[in-house]
Design a protein around this motif. Sequence first.
Motif, PDB file in Angstrom:
ATOM      1  N   LEU A  31      24.981 -67.115 -33.777  1.00 13.23           N
ATOM      2  CA  LEU A  31      23.659 -66.510 -33.560  1.00 13.23           C
ATOM      3  C   LEU A  31      23.339 -66.413 -32.070  1.00 13.23           C
ATOM      4  O   LEU A  31      22.788 -65.411 -31.609  1.00 13.23           O
ATOM      5  N   GLU A  32      23.704 -67.424 -31.300  1.00 13.18           N
ATOM      6  CA  GLU A  32      23.479 -67.380 -29.851  1.00 13.18           C
ATOM      7  C   GLU A  32      24.257 -66.220 -29.227  1.00 13.18           C
ATOM      8  O   GLU A  32      23.722 -65.511 -28.374  1.00 13.18           O
ATOM      9  N   SER A  33      25.494 -66.037 -29.649  1.00 11.93           N
ATOM     10  CA  SER A  33      26.300 -64.919 -29.147  1.00 11.93           C
ATOM     11  C   SER A  33      25.605 -63.600 -29.441  1.00 11.93           C
ATOM     12  O   SER A  33      25.456 -62.745 -28.570  1.00 11.93           O
ATOM     13  N   MET A  34      25.199 -63.452 -30.701  1.00 14.88           N
ATOM     14  CA  MET A  34      24.547 -62.209 -31.114  1.00 14.88           C
ATOM     15  C   MET A  34      23.243 -61.983 -30.347  1.00 14.88           C
ATOM     16  O   MET A  34      22.955 -60.858 -29.917  1.00 14.88           O
ATOM     17  N   LEU A  35      22.467 -63.021 -30.169  1.00 14.17           N
ATOM     18  CA  LEU A  35      21.192 -62.892 -29.455  1.00 14.17           C
ATOM     19  C   LEU A  35      21.394 -62.534 -27.984  1.00 14.17           C
ATOM     20  O   LEU A  35      20.496 -61.990 -27.348  1.00 14.17           O
ATOM     21  N   CYS A  36      22.570 -62.810 -27.458  1.00  8.83           N
ATOM     22  CA  CYS A  36      22.900 -62.402 -26.087  1.00  8.83           C
ATOM     23  C   CYS A  36      23.544 -61.016 -26.060  1.00  8.83           C
ATOM     24  O   CYS A  36      23.996 -60.555 -25.015  1.00  8.83           O
ATOM     25  N   GLY A  37      23.587 -60.363 -27.223  1.00  7.69           N
ATOM     26  CA  GLY A  37      24.153 -59.014 -27.287  1.00  7.69           C
ATOM     27  C   GLY A  37      25.667 -58.998 -27.220  1.00  7.69           C
ATOM     28  O   GLY A  37      26.268 -58.020 -26.786  1.00  7.69           O
ATOM     29  N   LEU A  38      26.281 -60.071 -27.669  1.00  8.98           N
ATOM     30  CA  LEU A  38      27.733 -60.205 -27.595  1.00  8.98           C
ATOM     31  C   LEU A  38      28.347 -60.071 -28.984  1.00  8.98           C
ATOM     32  O   LEU A  38      27.993 -60.822 -29.891  1.00  8.98           O
ATOM     33  N   PRO A  39      29.246 -59.114 -29.179  1.00  8.03           N
ATOM     34  CA  PRO A  39      29.937 -59.033 -30.472  1.00  8.03           C
ATOM     35  C   PRO A  39      30.713 -60.324 -30.726  1.00  8.03           C
ATOM     36  O   PRO A  39      31.242 -60.931 -29.799  1.00  8.03           O
ATOM     37  N   VAL A  40      30.779 -60.722 -31.992  1.00 10.47           N
ATOM     38  CA  VAL A  40      31.442 -61.976 -32.323  1.00 10.47           C
ATOM     39  C   VAL A  40      32.337 -61.796 -33.550  1.00 10.47           C
ATOM     40  O   VAL A  40      31.916 -61.269 -34.567  1.00 10.47           O
ATOM     41  N   ILE A  41      33.586 -62.185 -33.395  1.00  7.57           N
ATOM     42  CA  ILE A  41      34.521 -62.192 -34.516  1.00  7.57           C
ATOM     43  C   ILE A  41      34.376 -63.551 -35.196  1.00  7.57           C
ATOM     44  O   ILE A  41      34.425 -64.587 -34.532  1.00  7.57           O
ATOM     45  N   VAL A  42      34.184 -63.521 -36.519  1.00  8.25           N
ATOM     46  CA  VAL A  42      33.935 -64.759 -37.255  1.00  8.25           C
ATOM     47  C   VAL A  42      34.842 -64.887 -38.474  1.00  8.25           C
ATOM     48  O   VAL A  42      35.304 -63.893 -39.034  1.00  8.25           O
ATOM     49  N   LEU A  43      35.052 -66.123 -38.885  1.00 13.61           N
ATOM     50  CA  LEU A  43      35.773 -66.451 -40.109  1.00 13.61           C
ATOM     51  C   LEU A  43      34.783 -66.856 -41.204  1.00 13.61           C
ATOM     52  O   LEU A  43      35.047 -66.706 -42.382  1.00 13.61           O
ATOM     53  N   ASN A  44      33.630 -67.330 -40.797  1.00 11.83           N
ATOM     54  CA  ASN A  44      32.596 -67.854 -41.682  1.00 11.83           C
ATOM     55  C   ASN A  44      31.930 -66.728 -42.476  1.00 11.83           C
ATOM     56  O   ASN A  44      31.189 -65.917 -41.932  1.00 11.83           O
ATOM     57  N   LYS A  45      32.172 -66.712 -43.784  1.00 12.42           N
ATOM     58  CA  LYS A  45      31.648 -65.643 -44.655  1.00 12.42           C
ATOM     59  C   LYS A  45      30.124 -65.661 -44.749  1.00 12.42           C
ATOM     60  O   LYS A  45      29.528 -64.703 -45.231  1.00 12.42           O
ATOM     61  N   THR A  46      29.482 -66.709 -44.295  1.00 15.95           N
ATOM     62  CA  THR A  46      28.022 -66.767 -44.278  1.00 15.95           C
ATOM     63  C   THR A  46      27.447 -65.606 -43.468  1.00 15.95           C
ATOM     64  O   THR A  46      26.330 -65.166 -43.719  1.00 15.95           O
ATOM     65  N   PHE A  47      28.213 -65.085 -42.530  1.00 21.00           N
ATOM     66  CA  PHE A  47      27.744 -64.005 -41.663  1.00 21.00           C
ATOM     67  C   PHE A  47      28.050 -62.606 -42.192  1.00 21.00           C
ATOM     68  O   PHE A  47      27.770 -61.613 -41.512  1.00 21.00           O
ATOM     69  N   SER A  48      28.604 -62.504 -43.372  1.00 20.74           N
ATOM     70  CA  SER A  48      29.011 -61.206 -43.938  1.00 20.74           C
ATOM     71  C   SER A  48      27.907 -60.169 -43.889  1.00 20.74           C
ATOM     72  O   SER A  48      28.107 -59.047 -43.403  1.00 20.74           O
ATOM     73  N   ILE A  66      27.381 -52.193 -30.221  1.00 17.45           N
ATOM     74  CA  ILE A  66      27.589 -53.201 -31.264  1.00 17.45           C
ATOM     75  C   ILE A  66      26.781 -54.456 -30.940  1.00 17.45           C
ATOM     76  O   ILE A  66      26.065 -54.992 -31.790  1.00 17.45           O
ATOM     77  N   GLY A  67      26.887 -54.909 -29.703  1.00 17.48           N
ATOM     78  CA  GLY A  67      26.147 -56.100 -29.285  1.00 17.48           C
ATOM     79  C   GLY A  67      24.646 -55.927 -29.429  1.00 17.48           C
ATOM     80  O   GLY A  67      23.951 -56.832 -29.901  1.00 17.48           O
ATOM     81  N   SER A  68      24.135 -54.758 -29.054  1.00 13.34           N
ATOM     82  CA  SER A  68      22.692 -54.490 -29.166  1.00 13.34           C
ATOM     83  C   SER A  68      22.236 -54.499 -30.611  1.00 13.34           C
ATOM     84  O   SER A  68      21.188 -55.057 -30.948  1.00 13.34           O
ATOM     85  N   GLU A  69      23.023 -53.896 -31.486  1.00  8.91           N
ATOM     86  CA  GLU A  69      22.659 -53.861 -32.896  1.00  8.91           C
ATOM     87  C   GLU A  69      22.728 -55.250 -33.522  1.00  8.91           C
ATOM     88  O   GLU A  69      21.861 -55.615 -34.324  1.00  8.91           O
TER      89      GLU A  69
END
Length: 168
Positions: free
Chosen positions: A87-104, A142-145
């Motif tokens: 969430l911190e990455s996203m709030l900084c406008g940074l795209p994030v590759i994740v393994l955690n399906k909670t973020f689907s 992507i980061g902005s969205e």
Amino acid sequence: ELLIRAINIIVTEKKINRLKVSFVGGAITNSDKKYLFGLKNLIRGNNLQNFVDFVGVVPHKDIASLYNSADLSVNLCPTGGMDKAVLESMLCGLPVIVLNKTFSEILGQYYSKLMLNNDSAEELSAKILTMMKISSHEISLIGSELRLVAEKTHNLCNLIEKIIKFFK
């Protein structure tokens, strides 16, 4: 370990050397320290010292500037709760590759670019390479969205409403 193996694929098999990976966080327990030692050995064993850096503990006040200096965040925590680093990455406008399906659901239309189906170094390296190949304008979009989604779905007002509903 998964990220190091993915970086090894990118560097040795794909012959791409214009990347730098920074691991952020510290080893606290003896188990953590043993794991860190193993990671450093894996890096040395694959001659990746020029591509991987261990930043260590970063004070919370400096986290945003760290995210803002990056092009991509990779979070490989297993499925479970929401890892605040994503969430911190996203709030900084940074795209994030994740393994955690909670973020689907949160990833929305970027699911296929940013969500790993399993803990595969090949899949992770392919996703990192895809992100490296797209334009800085698209990365920014992507980061902005993702930032808007994170702001909308995980803001303080929503949290307070959820807490109130829980106790009612």
